[in-house]
Write an enzyme that holds these catalytic residues in place. Structure first.
Site, PDB file in Angstrom:
ATOM      1  N   ASP A  74       0.840  -1.207   0.000  1.00 16.81           N
ATOM      2  CA  ASP A  74       0.000   0.000   0.000  1.00 16.81           C
ATOM      3  C   ASP A  74       0.874   1.256   0.000  1.00 16.81           C
ATOM      4  OD1 ASP A  74       0.722  -0.694   2.698  1.00 16.81           O
ATOM      5  OD2 ASP A  74      -0.740   0.756   3.437  1.00 16.81           O
ATOM      6  N   ASP A 105       8.746   4.248  -1.448  1.00 16.48           N
ATOM      7  CA  ASP A 105       8.116   3.640  -0.248  1.00 16.48           C
ATOM      8  C   ASP A 105       6.907   2.828  -0.647  1.00 16.48           C
ATOM      9  OD1 ASP A 105       7.319   3.020   2.287  1.00 16.48           O
ATOM     10  OD2 ASP A 105       6.696   5.028   2.823  1.00 16.48           O
ATOM     11  N   GLU A 137      -0.008  -1.208   5.654  1.00 20.86           N
ATOM     12  CA  GLU A 137       1.087  -0.833   6.552  1.00 20.86           C
ATOM     13  C   GLU A 137       0.999   0.638   6.901  1.00 20.86           C
ATOM     14  OE1 GLU A 137       5.078   0.642   7.805  1.00 20.86           O
ATOM     15  OE2 GLU A 137       3.891   1.284   6.109  1.00 20.86           O
ATOM     16  N   HIS A 359       6.322   9.640   0.833  1.00 21.89           N
ATOM     17  CA  HIS A 359       5.071  10.336   1.211  1.00 21.89           C
ATOM     18  C   HIS A 359       4.933  11.727   0.597  1.00 21.89           C
ATOM     19  CE1 HIS A 359       4.386   7.684   5.060  1.00 21.89           C
ATOM     20  NE2 HIS A 359       4.973   7.017   4.079  1.00 21.89           N
TER      21      HIS A 359
HETATM   22 ZN   LIG Z   1       6.859   2.281   3.948  1.00 20.74          ZN
END
Ligand SMILES: [Zn+2]
Length: 395
Positions: A74, A105, A137, A359
């Site tokens: 995810d 990520d 996660e 992110h």
């Molecule tokens: Zn991560």
């Protein structure tokens, strides 16, 4: 398919945590099955998301021991972020970066692991190599526990686990634990001119919020400390609050979200118990004097145990050897590594890309990082063949 081709395919699935990840998982499953492997899925209760686990057995068919390569499928949302490329299409702008949500990520690591499979299958492995890909996660490590429970049920024991979160391919041996909660405070509504008839949920919630800050101040001032972390003590913060309906109405309900990020040797249950104890002993009785049905309830929202990797564990020595890195590096973000450690599989964090790029809008992974990861995983697979293992451990 090579790593870049895999990454292109993985990024194209919008696996933002709120969405299903089944498209990605089924695509990976089908490819692994085409290689003659037997991946299994561990789904959420609704059947909308799944973890995938797959063992590349040893040459003699053995499935015990060996190394797990772990990654989450995810990604965090792109909502409101200013992207200059399509976040769900891997984009090579020619500057040595590959852009896309999850490129760093942590679909880059998963891509590298999947690209290794055909080659790993040709090696005379003495120990198996396992793949463990989770969901959810990013919303508090909610998916992996289902897979780990299934692992235990099936009696699969691995010797170690590498969690490929972005660390710029440097081994990370420790991180804090994280525990996130919602507190619901239930009082009684009344017209705000008639305060004695109400029980103000916001005011009592505020007392608990203040107590959280007081506990945080104690840790900050008195420790425990671990100077290897940027923030060298545990933190405790309230980060969202909601309650009330109008300025002239005593609020009946208030809820707030808080989290603590604790040093691995602190006890998360004890920390939470301390807060609940305060709410039950100090706050609730005062509320009940005003309203006998007043209530304070705590709801767990997510979390992950801290990691304190053992320097004695073979996987720590192996990753240190392969990366030529002896440094003791501890980071502030949590990963699934502590979950593996908790079921007796020593874990360490090492993966391509920098957490600096995670992110964010225009998230990217450097091509050079993916190449390093490919070399790292190839040598890790070779180390399962025996001859190389001694050499690696001796470095
Ligand atoms: Zn991560």
């Amino acid at each position: 398919m090579n790593t870049r081709q895999w990454l292109e395919r993985l990024v194209a699935f919008d696996t933002t945590s709120r969405n299903s990840n089944l498209g990605l998982i089924e695509s990976v499953r089908d490819t692994l099955q085409a290689h003659g492997l037997k991946p299994w899925l561990a789904a959420n209760p609704e059947g909308t998301k799944a973890n995938l686990f797959c063992t590349l057995p040893a040459a003699n068919g053995g499935t015990q021991g060996g190394i797990v390569l772990s990654g989450h499928t995810d990604v965090v949302p792109v909502d409101g972020q200013d992207w200059h490329t399509d976040p769900f299409q891997l984009t090579d702008t020619g500057d040595g970066h590959l852009y896309g949500r999850g490129s760093c990520d942590m679909k880059g690591f998963i891509a590298s692991a999947l690209a290794l499979v055909p080659e790993a299958l040709t090696l005379p492995r003495k120990k198996p190599l396992h793949l463990a890909f989770s969901y959810d996660e990013e919303v508090g490590c909610m998916g992996a526990p289902t897979m780990l429970a299934e692992l235990q049920k099936r009696g699969i024991r691995a010797d170690g686990c590498v969690v490929g979160e972005p660390t710029s391919m440097q081994p990370v041996v420790a991180h804090k634990g994280i525990s996130a909660w919602r507190c619901h405070v239930h009082g009684k509504a009344a017209h705000s001119s008639l305060t004695p008839q109400g029980c103000n949920a916001i005011e009592y919630a505020a007392r608990i919020v203040i107590h959280i800050r007081e506990l945080a101040d104690v840790w900050r001032g008195q420790g425990p400390f671990d100077r290897a972390y940027d923030v060298p003590y545990s933190s405790f913060t309230t980060n969202r609050i909601g309650g009330g309906i109008a300025v002239n109405t005593i609020p009946e309900a208030c809820h707030f979200d808080y989290e603590f990020r604790y040093l691995p040797d602190q006890d998360a249950e004890a920390i939470q118990a301390q807060l609940q104890d305060y709410a039950t002993r100090e706050v609730l009785p005062r509320m009940k004097q005003e309203f006998s049905d007043a209530d304070i309830r705590f709801e767990f929202s997510g979390g992950a145990p801290g990691l304190e990797a053992s320097e004695q564990a073979a996987v720590t020595a192996l990753v240190r050897g392969l990366t030529q890195n002896r440094e003791v590096r501890k980071v502030a973000y949590a990963t699934e590594a502590g979950l593996f450690q908790d079921i007796g599989i020593p874990a360490i964090v090492c993966g391509p890309g920098s957490i600096e790029q995670a992110h964010k809008p225009d998230e990217y992974v450097e091509v050079a990082q993916l190449e390093r990861c490919d070399r790292f995983l190839r040598r890790l697979a070779q180390s399962l063949c025996g001859a190389d293992a001694e050499a690696v451990h001796a470095t």
